[in-house]
Design a protein around this motif. Sequence first.
Motif, PDB file in Angstrom:
ATOM      1  N   PHE A  35      41.202 -27.068  56.712  1.00 50.74           N
ATOM      2  CA  PHE A  35      40.692 -28.493  56.188  1.00 50.74           C
ATOM      3  C   PHE A  35      40.658 -28.205  54.613  1.00 50.74           C
ATOM      4  O   PHE A  35      40.524 -29.499  53.888  1.00 50.74           O
ATOM      5  CB  PHE A  35      39.517 -29.111  56.598  1.00 50.74           C
ATOM      6  CG  PHE A  35      39.790 -29.403  58.264  1.00 50.74           C
ATOM      7  CD1 PHE A  35      40.314 -31.170  58.145  1.00 50.74           C
ATOM      8  CD2 PHE A  35      39.552 -28.764  59.408  1.00 50.74           C
ATOM      9  CE1 PHE A  35      39.719 -31.132  59.372  1.00 50.74           C
ATOM     10  CE2 PHE A  35      40.014 -29.193  60.305  1.00 50.74           C
ATOM     11  CZ  PHE A  35      40.480 -30.644  60.300  1.00 50.74           C
ATOM     12  N   ALA A  36      39.760 -27.622  54.178  1.00 45.28           N
ATOM     13  CA  ALA A  36      39.051 -27.674  52.587  1.00 45.28           C
ATOM     14  C   ALA A  36      40.792 -27.339  51.920  1.00 45.28           C
ATOM     15  O   ALA A  36      40.234 -27.038  50.310  1.00 45.28           O
ATOM     16  CB  ALA A  36      38.053 -26.247  52.606  1.00 45.28           C
ATOM     17  N   ILE A 144      39.785 -21.993  39.623  1.00 43.99           N
ATOM     18  CA  ILE A 144      38.162 -22.385  40.432  1.00 43.99           C
ATOM     19  C   ILE A 144      38.292 -23.489  41.628  1.00 43.99           C
ATOM     20  O   ILE A 144      37.288 -23.177  42.257  1.00 43.99           O
ATOM     21  CB  ILE A 144      37.519 -23.599  38.853  1.00 43.99           C
ATOM     22  CG1 ILE A 144      37.531 -22.437  37.775  1.00 43.99           C
ATOM     23  CG2 ILE A 144      36.245 -23.696  39.059  1.00 43.99           C
ATOM     24  CD1 ILE A 144      37.233 -23.009  36.707  1.00 43.99           C
ATOM     25  N   ARG A 145      38.997 -24.134  42.099  1.00 46.08           N
ATOM     26  CA  ARG A 145      38.959 -25.132  43.144  1.00 46.08           C
ATOM     27  C   ARG A 145      39.671 -23.897  44.464  1.00 46.08           C
ATOM     28  O   ARG A 145      39.188 -24.072  45.581  1.00 46.08           O
ATOM     29  CB  ARG A 145      40.227 -25.852  43.273  1.00 46.08           C
ATOM     30  CG  ARG A 145      39.535 -27.034  42.053  1.00 46.08           C
ATOM     31  CD  ARG A 145      40.866 -28.432  42.279  1.00 46.08           C
ATOM     32  NE  ARG A 145      40.678 -29.288  42.068  1.00 46.08           N
ATOM     33  CZ  ARG A 145      41.515 -30.913  41.610  1.00 46.08           C
ATOM     34  NH1 ARG A 145      42.573 -30.449  42.376  1.00 46.08           N
ATOM     35  NH2 ARG A 145      41.323 -31.283  40.722  1.00 46.08           N
ATOM     36  N   LEU A 146      40.335 -23.223  44.362  1.00 47.59           N
ATOM     37  CA  LEU A 146      40.370 -22.042  44.606  1.00 47.59           C
ATOM     38  C   LEU A 146      38.921 -21.019  45.785  1.00 47.59           C
ATOM     39  O   LEU A 146      38.660 -20.457  46.812  1.00 47.59           O
ATOM     40  CB  LEU A 146      41.476 -21.056  44.658  1.00 47.59           C
ATOM     41  CG  LEU A 146      42.573 -21.843  45.276  1.00 47.59           C
ATOM     42  CD1 LEU A 146      44.285 -20.676  44.286  1.00 47.59           C
ATOM     43  CD2 LEU A 146      43.832 -22.487  46.495  1.00 47.59           C
ATOM     44  N   LEU A 147      38.274 -20.607  44.806  1.00 44.62           N
ATOM     45  CA  LEU A 147      37.343 -19.894  44.620  1.00 44.62           C
ATOM     46  C   LEU A 147      35.975 -21.062  45.067  1.00 44.62           C
ATOM     47  O   LEU A 147      35.585 -20.435  46.128  1.00 44.62           O
ATOM     48  CB  LEU A 147      36.578 -19.807  43.442  1.00 44.62           C
ATOM     49  CG  LEU A 147      34.940 -19.197  43.358  1.00 44.62           C
ATOM     50  CD1 LEU A 147      34.752 -17.581  44.019  1.00 44.62           C
ATOM     51  CD2 LEU A 147      34.697 -19.490  41.702  1.00 44.62           C
ATOM     52  N   VAL A 149      36.780 -22.884  47.491  1.00 45.76           N
ATOM     53  CA  VAL A 149      37.085 -22.907  49.020  1.00 45.76           C
ATOM     54  C   VAL A 149      37.085 -21.739  49.762  1.00 45.76           C
ATOM     55  O   VAL A 149      36.335 -21.935  50.926  1.00 45.76           O
ATOM     56  CB  VAL A 149      38.930 -22.761  49.591  1.00 45.76           C
ATOM     57  CG1 VAL A 149      39.136 -22.410  50.323  1.00 45.76           C
ATOM     58  CG2 VAL A 149      39.567 -24.160  49.121  1.00 45.76           C
ATOM     59  N   LEU A 150      36.840 -20.358  49.255  1.00 42.15           N
ATOM     60  CA  LEU A 150      36.439 -19.353  49.548  1.00 42.15           C
ATOM     61  C   LEU A 150      34.669 -19.596  49.376  1.00 42.15           C
ATOM     62  O   LEU A 150      34.084 -18.821  50.517  1.00 42.15           O
ATOM     63  CB  LEU A 150      36.478 -17.834  48.354  1.00 42.15           C
ATOM     64  CG  LEU A 150      37.796 -17.739  48.044  1.00 42.15           C
ATOM     65  CD1 LEU A 150      37.665 -16.517  47.244  1.00 42.15           C
ATOM     66  CD2 LEU A 150      37.853 -17.307  49.390  1.00 42.15           C
ATOM     67  N   PHE A 151      33.950 -20.049  48.532  1.00 42.83           N
ATOM     68  CA  PHE A 151      32.586 -20.426  49.011  1.00 42.83           C
ATOM     69  C   PHE A 151      32.444 -21.527  50.171  1.00 42.83           C
ATOM     70  O   PHE A 151      31.184 -21.525  50.921  1.00 42.83           O
ATOM     71  CB  PHE A 151      31.824 -21.260  47.762  1.00 42.83           C
ATOM     72  CG  PHE A 151      31.350 -20.251  46.387  1.00 42.83           C
ATOM     73  CD1 PHE A 151      30.819 -19.530  46.903  1.00 42.83           C
ATOM     74  CD2 PHE A 151      32.299 -20.097  45.466  1.00 42.83           C
ATOM     75  CE1 PHE A 151      30.408 -18.235  45.699  1.00 42.83           C
ATOM     76  CE2 PHE A 151      31.816 -19.457  44.049  1.00 42.83           C
ATOM     77  CZ  PHE A 151      30.729 -18.441  44.044  1.00 42.83           C
ATOM     78  N   ALA A 152      33.259 -22.289  50.425  1.00 43.54           N
ATOM     79  CA  ALA A 152      33.239 -23.181  51.334  1.00 43.54           C
ATOM     80  C   ALA A 152      33.277 -21.837  52.336  1.00 43.54           C
ATOM     81  O   ALA A 152      32.411 -22.617  53.816  1.00 43.54           O
ATOM     82  CB  ALA A 152      34.004 -24.240  51.688  1.00 43.54           C
ATOM     83  N   LEU A 153      33.588 -22.269  53.011  1.00 44.90           N
ATOM     84  CA  LEU A 153      33.760 -20.546  53.854  1.00 44.90           C
ATOM     85  C   LEU A 153      32.910 -19.763  53.542  1.00 44.90           C
ATOM     86  O   LEU A 153      32.802 -19.317  55.410  1.00 44.90           O
ATOM     87  CB  LEU A 153      35.219 -19.206  54.113  1.00 44.90           C
ATOM     88  CG  LEU A 153      37.202 -20.500  53.509  1.00 44.90           C
ATOM     89  CD1 LEU A 153      37.736 -19.308  54.382  1.00 44.90           C
ATOM     90  CD2 LEU A 153      36.901 -20.943  55.157  1.00 44.90           C
TER      91      LEU A 153
END
Length: 603
Positions: A35-36, A144-147, A149-153
């Motif tokens: 989703f993210a 930065i956006r992929l990072l 995503v990791l913070f969202a997880l």
Amino acid sequence: MLGLGSLAARAKRRVLADLRSDPYLVAILAGAAVFAGLFVWQEIPNFATWDGRDRVLDPMVAYGRVIDEPSLGALREGVVWGREPFGSTFYLYGLVVLPVVLAAAVVGDLDAFAQFGLPTQEFGFWEVWHATPEWIWTWTILLIRLLNVLFALGAVYLTYRLGTQLRDRTTGRLAGAFLAVTWGLITLVHEAGEDVPSLFVLLLALYLLVRYVQDGSQWYFFAASAAGAAAMTLKLTTALIVFVIPIAHLIRVQGEGRDWRSILDDRALIAKGAGIGALVIVLGFPTLLVGGVAEFVSRVFGHPAYRVTVTKGPDAPIWWWFLRGYLTTLGLPLFLAGVAGVGAALVRFRRRLPAVDASAVLLMYLLGHVLLLATWHDFRPHHLLPTLPLLVVFLAIGLADLRDRRPAIARPVIAVLLLTTAAYAGVGAAQYGSMPRAEAVDWMNDNVDRNATMEIYTSGFEEAAVPHWLEVQYIDGVEDQSTLEPCPEYVQLTYRDLLYLRDVPDDHRTWFTRTNTTERREHYRGLLNGSYGYEIVAEFGDRPPNFVPDRPTPGSITEILRNGIYPHTNQYSDEQELRENQYVAILRRNGTCTRPLDRPPGT
């Protein structure tokens, strides 16, 4: 003695143990990643928002100044430069940018950073963006956006841990699953701002406080003090954690059967926690470390006062802003269920008084954050992000209680909530694959000559459809408009431009459409009806009726209910422009330049 390294090792073991023992958690995190991460690359190399643009530029300018002039003075200039001294996002995104800088050195593009200088904000820092190789922006923004995503997880996992710690693993699964499909979290991953990282750190602080209340380990208290301060350096609106930390200690004191006045006996503990927090705050603002004391004071003390008094959105009751924001971020079913969950938590809290449990820590922060926003004139949905995981935790606790008492009722309720929320967020995430601005850029790549010039009227290029190679001219910030090409080959009108065509009172307008309204309205309408010799050659997104956007009336409940049903709805002011806000019309001159454009004043 338990140190930071030992705490990190314990956290790692906890995560691995949860992943090995709970297959549902693996599925929840996998779903959150889908989703993210879906279409997380949309619109790159352009930025999604002003805030995302500024957070990306801050460390890049500092790198550029040091590369151009390796000195402490240049480093200070690069750090102090910027719209605001944003704090720890400078470190966070500076680390992400570092591999791009090293790659630029390898391929011979390091001069691109050296030429940054101290960019001017004209047209959203257009000159520096246009002059820098496209691949640098593409990889920087994508990383930065992929990072994010990791913070969202990580936020989903911490929400799972909070539910598990407060009740049981079933509660944790429900809380994590609901947050994984919460649209308010998913959409901010695409921004590359500070909201998602700050949410992760805030949840870490709240989790540590819950653990402290439950077992009394001082190291949890100290770690929570550090994490809470770190969250503040990422986003100042999390500063309420400063008040929740001593409340958590008071709850612990009460749980030990001590009189609340005995908190005075723990002065050393509280002082150490405050000292740790203060140190993290000082270190977390690089502007302060290089001597930018005035900028630091303005950010920490002046910015909160500014947020209370500024009026970016239209005049409307504050409850309308809350309703609008929560409908947008949660969707209608989850919003209604979340309200019920918090209501049930308040009832439980009242029944248990004077005894309270660790869930009171989350309740205090949730209520405090809502009260803080209630003092503002208006706010955007992203300001509600810190409350979303707490809402779903209380909802999960209520559903788990219902499941124990009435499983035949609880199971279909849970299924309906998960399915409707996932459908709401899924539609929103999927629509990132067909954003009008991105489609307009693709069309220009195929149909616009590389030597053509396009005129754009937004205040920044990030609000328009702009290929990196395109030559643009703009009126915002241009003092002498006679220097502009009198009849550019193309003109672009965006949704934001069309907002000037609305015949509404000034207090129904957002702040960026309150100046030169008459002049701009006449100019845009003249372009659209052919008065200047231009005609529409391409449109992207749904054209508003007669080109006039129909926004919800400020204060109307019925008109904003749609926000909870359709995720890409109307937004106000400075946040991510979703599909409905991204209509683009491209006009082309249909003859010779017989009548130069009579341009309106810049904003």
